[in-house]
Enzyme design. Structure first.
Site, PDB file in Angstrom:
ATOM      1  N   PHE A  87       0.942  -1.092   0.022  1.00  0.00           N
ATOM      2  CA  PHE A  87       0.260  -0.101   0.059  1.00  0.00           C
ATOM      3  C   PHE A  87       0.895   1.275  -0.048  1.00  0.00           C
ATOM      4  O   PHE A  87       1.818   1.287   0.744  1.00  0.00           O
ATOM      5  CB  PHE A  87      -0.784   0.005   1.294  1.00  0.00           C
ATOM      6  CG  PHE A  87      -1.885  -1.198   1.407  1.00  0.00           C
ATOM      7  CD1 PHE A  87      -3.119  -0.980   0.959  1.00  0.00           C
ATOM      8  CD2 PHE A  87      -1.357  -2.195   2.347  1.00  0.00           C
ATOM      9  CE1 PHE A  87      -3.907  -2.053   1.362  1.00  0.00           C
ATOM     10  CE2 PHE A  87      -2.408  -3.467   2.461  1.00  0.00           C
ATOM     11  CZ  PHE A  87      -3.691  -3.097   1.943  1.00  0.00           C
ATOM     12  N   ASP A  88       0.474   2.223  -0.736  1.00  0.00           N
ATOM     13  CA  ASP A  88       1.112   3.538  -0.620  1.00  0.00           C
ATOM     14  C   ASP A  88       0.177   4.187   0.713  1.00  0.00           C
ATOM     15  O   ASP A  88      -0.788   3.633   1.139  1.00  0.00           O
ATOM     16  CB  ASP A  88       0.379   4.388  -1.605  1.00  0.00           C
ATOM     17  CG  ASP A  88       1.195   5.999  -1.560  1.00  0.00           C
ATOM     18  OD1 ASP A  88       1.944   6.205  -0.951  1.00  0.00           O
ATOM     19  OD2 ASP A  88       0.435   6.788  -2.207  1.00  0.00           O
ATOM     20  N   GLY A  89       0.776   5.108   1.198  1.00  0.00           N
ATOM     21  CA  GLY A  89       0.073   5.885   2.649  1.00  0.00           C
ATOM     22  C   GLY A  89      -0.687   6.837   2.095  1.00  0.00           C
ATOM     23  O   GLY A  89      -2.078   6.648   2.276  1.00  0.00           O
TER      24      GLY A  89
END
Length: 276
Positions: A117-119
């Site tokens: 996941f990106d944040g």
């Protein structure tokens, strides 16, 4: 195709959950949703059997959008190659992403599901990205330092990470933390020193964690993703989605947050893949 590898990994996790918890129904529940008519059902079944996938639930809406059925299925994540449907799901508050096939093959684990996941604007809200867009990186770093102990609001995929964590704990409770067949990654352009603490403290405030956290300080994500070999990677910016594709990862674009409002029309056109 992009999805068979992801689905095979989900079923591998399910097989282990069934073995550990024979009476539990807490499993990955996969639903094939399509606006095709029921007459194409046989062809879909043949395709599923061809890839040796375990999908028993179909939702064929005969030309209507399947979005209205997502809440009825208690959907934790909706994936589609149709960017318009994905945007509709996000607007309904459902975790969703537009999936893109990789440009090359990348060997992935058959026994462990890996999700990256990106944040910001994926797990978290786009609050910090709004600061970057409006005032630049220096102000962003100052803002994150000042608000380090204030959790970020949740983003569209927070609930999906929560669902993964719930299943992980079923393995942990059996003493299988190191052998857990689900592994999660935070892969963010944030810098660990100047803005990473707020991201980690936000996850902790939610009672969540990722197995690995990679703070790249603006470096390209593709090379790291090639090392991680995730089954799927989620990001809100097409630049990073395309970088993941080039490295062989299945990438999914999350159309959420301020970054979407700053796209040029040409970029928006490129974002839409042909519907399968």
């Amino acid at each position: 195709p992009a999805l068979p590898g992801v689905l095979q990994a989900l079923e591998a996790v399910n097989a282990q959950l069934r073995e550990l918890y024979p009476d539990s129904e807490e499993l990955f529940d996969i639903v094939l949703m399509t606006n095709n008519h029921a007459q194409v059902g046989v062809r879909l079944i043949n395709s599923i059997n061809h890839y040796d996938l375990f999908i028993e639930r179909f939702c064929m809406t005969g030309g209507n959008s399947p979005i209205c059925y997502l809440k009825a299925y208690h959907t934790n994540l909706y994936l589609s190659s149709d960017a318009e449907k994905v945007s509709g799901a996000i607007e309904e508050g459902i975790a969703a992403a537009t999936i893109f096939s990789p440009s090359r093959d990348l060997e992935v684990s058959e026994k462990q599901l890996r999700v990256a996941f990106d944040g910001d604007a994926v797990l978290f809200s786009d609050e910090s990205e709004q600061i970057v867009k409006a005032h630049g990186l220096d102000t962003f770093f100052e803002h994150e330092k000042a608000h380090e102990n204030k959790p970020l609001a949740q983003g569209p995929l927070k609930g999906f990470l929560e669902a993964l964590g719930k299943l992980q704990k079923k393995f942990y409770s059996k003493g299988l933390r190191l052998e857990c067949p689900i592994r999660t990654y935070l892969v963010t352009a944030r810098s660990a020193a100047s803005s990473g603490a707020r991201a980690l403290k936000t996850l902790r405030s939610w009672g969540l964690e990722t197995d690995e956290a990679l703070f790249l300080a603006g470096a390209p994500k593709g090379p790291l993703l090639r090392k991680i070999r995730p089954h799927i990677f989620f990001d809100d910016q097409m630049f990073h989605v395309e970088g993941a594709q080039e490295m062989g990862a299945v990438a999914a674009h999350v159309p959420y947050g301020v970054a979407q409002r700053h796209k040029r029309p040409a970029q928006e056109k490129q974002q839409r893949p042909n519907s399968k």
